[in-house]
Design an enzyme around this catalytic site. Structure first.
Site, mmCIF file in Angstrom:
data_model
loop_
_atom_site.group_PDB
_atom_site.id
_atom_site.type_symbol
_atom_site.label_atom_id
_atom_site.label_comp_id
_atom_site.label_asym_id
_atom_site.label_seq_id
_atom_site.Cartn_x
_atom_site.Cartn_y
_atom_site.Cartn_z
ATOM 1 N N HIS A 110 -43.411 26.766 -21.871
ATOM 2 C CA HIS A 110 -43.517 28.157 -22.313
ATOM 3 C C HIS A 110 -42.137 28.797 -22.320
ATOM 4 O O HIS A 110 -41.291 28.492 -21.482
ATOM 5 C CB HIS A 110 -44.477 28.961 -21.420
ATOM 6 C CG HIS A 110 -44.261 28.781 -19.955
ATOM 7 N ND1 HIS A 110 -44.679 27.658 -19.267
ATOM 8 C CD2 HIS A 110 -43.658 29.580 -19.035
ATOM 9 C CE1 HIS A 110 -44.343 27.772 -17.998
ATOM 10 N NE2 HIS A 110 -43.719 28.941 -17.818
ATOM 11 N N HIS A 112 -40.341 32.305 -21.824
ATOM 12 C CA HIS A 112 -40.478 33.694 -21.376
ATOM 13 C C HIS A 112 -39.621 34.558 -22.295
ATOM 14 O O HIS A 112 -38.462 34.212 -22.581
ATOM 15 C CB HIS A 112 -39.929 33.869 -19.956
ATOM 16 C CG HIS A 112 -40.680 33.138 -18.885
ATOM 17 N ND1 HIS A 112 -41.577 33.767 -18.042
ATOM 18 C CD2 HIS A 112 -40.641 31.845 -18.481
ATOM 19 C CE1 HIS A 112 -42.055 32.866 -17.169
ATOM 20 N NE2 HIS A 112 -41.498 31.712 -17.419
HETATM 21 P P1 AMP Z 1 -43.169 29.609 -14.859
HETATM 22 O O1 AMP Z 1 -42.996 30.035 -13.422
HETATM 23 O O2 AMP Z 1 -41.904 29.556 -15.651
HETATM 24 O O3 AMP Z 1 -43.974 28.326 -14.956
HETATM 25 O O4 AMP Z 1 -43.998 30.748 -15.547
HETATM 26 C C1 AMP Z 1 -45.385 30.831 -15.508
HETATM 27 C C2 AMP Z 1 -45.750 32.250 -15.819
HETATM 28 O O5 AMP Z 1 -47.118 32.281 -16.174
HETATM 29 C C3 AMP Z 1 -45.569 33.219 -14.658
HETATM 30 O O6 AMP Z 1 -44.645 34.236 -15.037
HETATM 31 C C4 AMP Z 1 -46.975 33.754 -14.422
HETATM 32 O O7 AMP Z 1 -46.976 35.114 -14.077
HETATM 33 C C5 AMP Z 1 -47.628 33.515 -15.764
HETATM 34 N N1 AMP Z 1 -49.075 33.389 -15.757
HETATM 35 C C6 AMP Z 1 -49.830 32.649 -14.900
HETATM 36 N N2 AMP Z 1 -51.119 32.753 -15.235
HETATM 37 C C7 AMP Z 1 -51.186 33.580 -16.309
HETATM 38 C C8 AMP Z 1 -52.264 34.069 -17.117
HETATM 39 N N3 AMP Z 1 -53.526 33.757 -16.888
HETATM 40 N N4 AMP Z 1 -51.946 34.895 -18.157
HETATM 41 C C9 AMP Z 1 -50.665 35.233 -18.407
HETATM 42 N N5 AMP Z 1 -49.616 34.790 -17.682
HETATM 43 C C10 AMP Z 1 -49.880 33.982 -16.645
#
Ligand code: AMP
Length: 124
Positions: A110, A112
């Site tokens: 993903h 950001h």
């Molecule tokens: P990372 O730490 O780079 O893997 O980012 C994962 C991101 O996914 C974090 O910023 C979380 O807040 C976000 N996240 C986790 N679950 C969800 C969800 N159901 N909907 C939207 N964002 C999410």
């Protein structure tokens, strides 16, 4: 006739939270979608605007990407810029955490997209 494969499709083995979002099993606050990716608001925003752009294909992280993903990766970045523009951001930051040591918590690639406040450098 070939035997039907007993292998589950990659989509079905994507047991991450983003796999569940892609399959519509849990909701998301969607801001953009096309045939290759989906963008939605992060549930724990780190800035006034915090959007995640994810490919529909299950790619664990950037470290797993290969040449076959070149166009997809370019597409994700263009969509990141497009959603930033859609949100009215003049400046924004894109972040891809790759691997647990880098802070990756969801193992589906993903991007950001973060903005709406001034951002410090270097990041933590
Ligand atoms: P990372 O730490 O780079 O893997 O980012 C994962 C991101 O996914 C974090 O910023 C979380 O807040 C976000 N996240 C986790 N679950 C969800 C969800 N159901 N909907 C939207 N964002 C999410």
């Amino acid at each position: 006739m070939p035997e039907p494969s007993s292998e589950p499709s990659p989509e079905l083995v994507n047991d991450t939270i983003f796999g569940r979002i892609l399959r519509g099993e849990i909701p998301c606050d969607q801001v953009y979608a096309d045939e290759r990716c989906l963008a939605f608001r992060d549930v724990v925003p780190q800035a006034p605007v915090h959007i995640l752009v994810i490919p529909r294909e299950h790619l664990v992280s950037l470290a797993e990407a290969s040449e076959q993903h070149e166009q997809l990766l370019g597409h994700l970045l263009l969509v990141a810029a497009r959603v930033a523009q859609q949100e009215g951001l003049e400046g924004f930051r894109t972040v891809i955490n790759s691997g647990a040591e880098a802070g990756q918590t969801v193992f589906h690639l993903h991007v950001h997209v973060i903005g709406g406040r001034s951002l410090a450098w270097p990041p933590g």
